[in-house]
Design an enzyme around this catalytic site. Sequence first.
Site, PDB file in Angstrom:
ATOM      1  N   ASP A   1      -2.651  -5.038   0.447  1.00  0.00           N
ATOM      2  CA  ASP A   1      -2.171  -6.365   0.853  1.00  0.00           C
ATOM      3  C   ASP A   1      -2.787  -6.875   2.142  1.00  0.00           C
ATOM      4  OD1 ASP A   1      -0.796  -4.463   2.336  1.00  0.00           O
ATOM      5  OD2 ASP A   1       1.198  -5.175   1.790  1.00  0.00           O
TER       6      ASP A   1
ATOM      7  N   MET B   1       0.817  -1.211   0.000  1.00  0.00           N
ATOM      8  CA  MET B   1       0.000   0.000   0.000  1.00  0.00           C
ATOM      9  C   MET B   1       0.857   1.271   0.000  1.00  0.00           C
ATOM     10  SD  MET B   1      -2.943  -1.199   2.716  1.00  0.00           S
ATOM     11  CE  MET B   1      -3.939   0.279   2.476  1.00  0.00           C
ATOM     12  N   HIS B   2       0.178   2.378  -0.222  1.00  0.00           N
ATOM     13  CA  HIS B   2       0.700   3.743  -0.026  1.00  0.00           C
ATOM     14  C   HIS B   2       1.698   4.211  -1.072  1.00  0.00           C
ATOM     15  CE1 HIS B   2      -1.056   2.886   3.846  1.00  0.00           C
ATOM     16  NE2 HIS B   2      -0.043   2.168   4.268  1.00  0.00           N
TER      17      HIS B   2
END
Length: 482
Positions: free
Chosen positions: A235, A79-80
């Site tokens: 995830d 992520m991110h």
Amino acid sequence: MYLGLDLGTSGVKAMLIDGDQAVIGVGHAALDVSRPHPGWSEQDPLDWIRATREAVGALKATHGAALSAVKGIGLSGHMHGATLIDAADQVLRPCILWNDTRSHVEAAAMDADPRFRAITGNIVFPGFTAPKLAWVAKNEPDVFARVAKVLLPKDFLRLWLTGEYLSDMSDSAGTAWLDTGARRWSAELLEATGLSERQMPGLVEGADPAGTLRDQLAAEWGMASGVTVAGGAGDNAASACGMGTVAEGQAFVSLGTSGVLFAANASYLPKPESAVHAFCHALPNTWHQMGVILSATDALNWLSGITGKAAGELTGELGNDLKAPCSVTFLPYLSGERTPHNDAKIRGAFIGLGHESSREVLTQTVLEGVSFAIRDNLEALKSAGTHISRVTAIGGGSRSRYWLASIATALGLPVDIPADGDFGAAFGAARLGLIAATGADPLSVCTAPKTAETIEPVAALAGAYEEAYGRYRSLYPAIRGL
């Protein structure tokens, strides 16, 4: 057949399952992380494409007939990450990853704006996407001026797979631009970052169809045309779908590169000041909370590199029977820390080293330090209104029975070990691909695996662990002052 693609930090995993959710085959391909400066962590998005081709190619070589019957593909990814592309879909710079802390100044400035916590339900952490764009605007203005789309890592893969600019709610909740309760982009927060909604992907739920596989790739992989690609998930939410952690009261602890204590919620329960993440789940009208530590197995792998012993050898030297905590304390802040400290600058430490501090002692101390960091997460989730009565363990670190006994005793909770099988993010992604392609009921698909064994807290060591945790808690403010 259904295919799950999980874009991890260290590699891509492709998992093929059948309609009964039996795993038919798995393909892997490795990825590297670039760290050009302290606190930086980057990857070339084109390398994700290379690794995906390799992973699916490995499946084709061993399970070509099954791969040709794929009807749905699900996506999972770390992520991110700030993946920036121009108007011609060309990558503008390496992706700034989830564990990159360069934008801590920008994150603090955004977090000081009360709109961000009020709308997103979260602290603006340095690892989130929005402060990374603020850093790019300040330090690479020529790049920022050319940004046509900001994509999360798995959604860059989706663009390659389908030609669509789309993302799901769970992944997008980690950007600091999503109105998490309303499940939509916040034009107000995007404007505060110098961006607009036209630079964002469209939003779908994780189990919804979100594009069709390009004919060129379908031909390359021996598939029929018209394969559905699901919205997918970040995830951790994908792992939750794989573990069946989708209903109120269910929880898991993940011992991967980072560590996660994840609890599913039937309602939106933000409490930003606790540093708990309150995100959308991958299924409609569900949310989740999670505490995140940045170094879980990463801490053990660091010790492995220092000692020259494989991680499995190090934990194997401890045996299976839990020992009382030793006098050395390890703070696992090798890359800073998220929950509960939100501190990008803090770094790890051994406290109490002596001549008697052998390799085995250091290994034991590293495992205990991560266990206590997860206990910090449990306390934070409690403060945010989430009650957890037991957890299921997943991730590479869960192979160590000693570590699971340490975590169970540190948390004071039973830890369930799922029956043999791979129920992680790739499996969860494949489940989302199945739902999107068939319209199946998500709750009937995302069921929990059978429990093979339960690791109970070691009652005789509960007091010693509580004392050691108190010592652990007292050390963060002490070293922060240094």
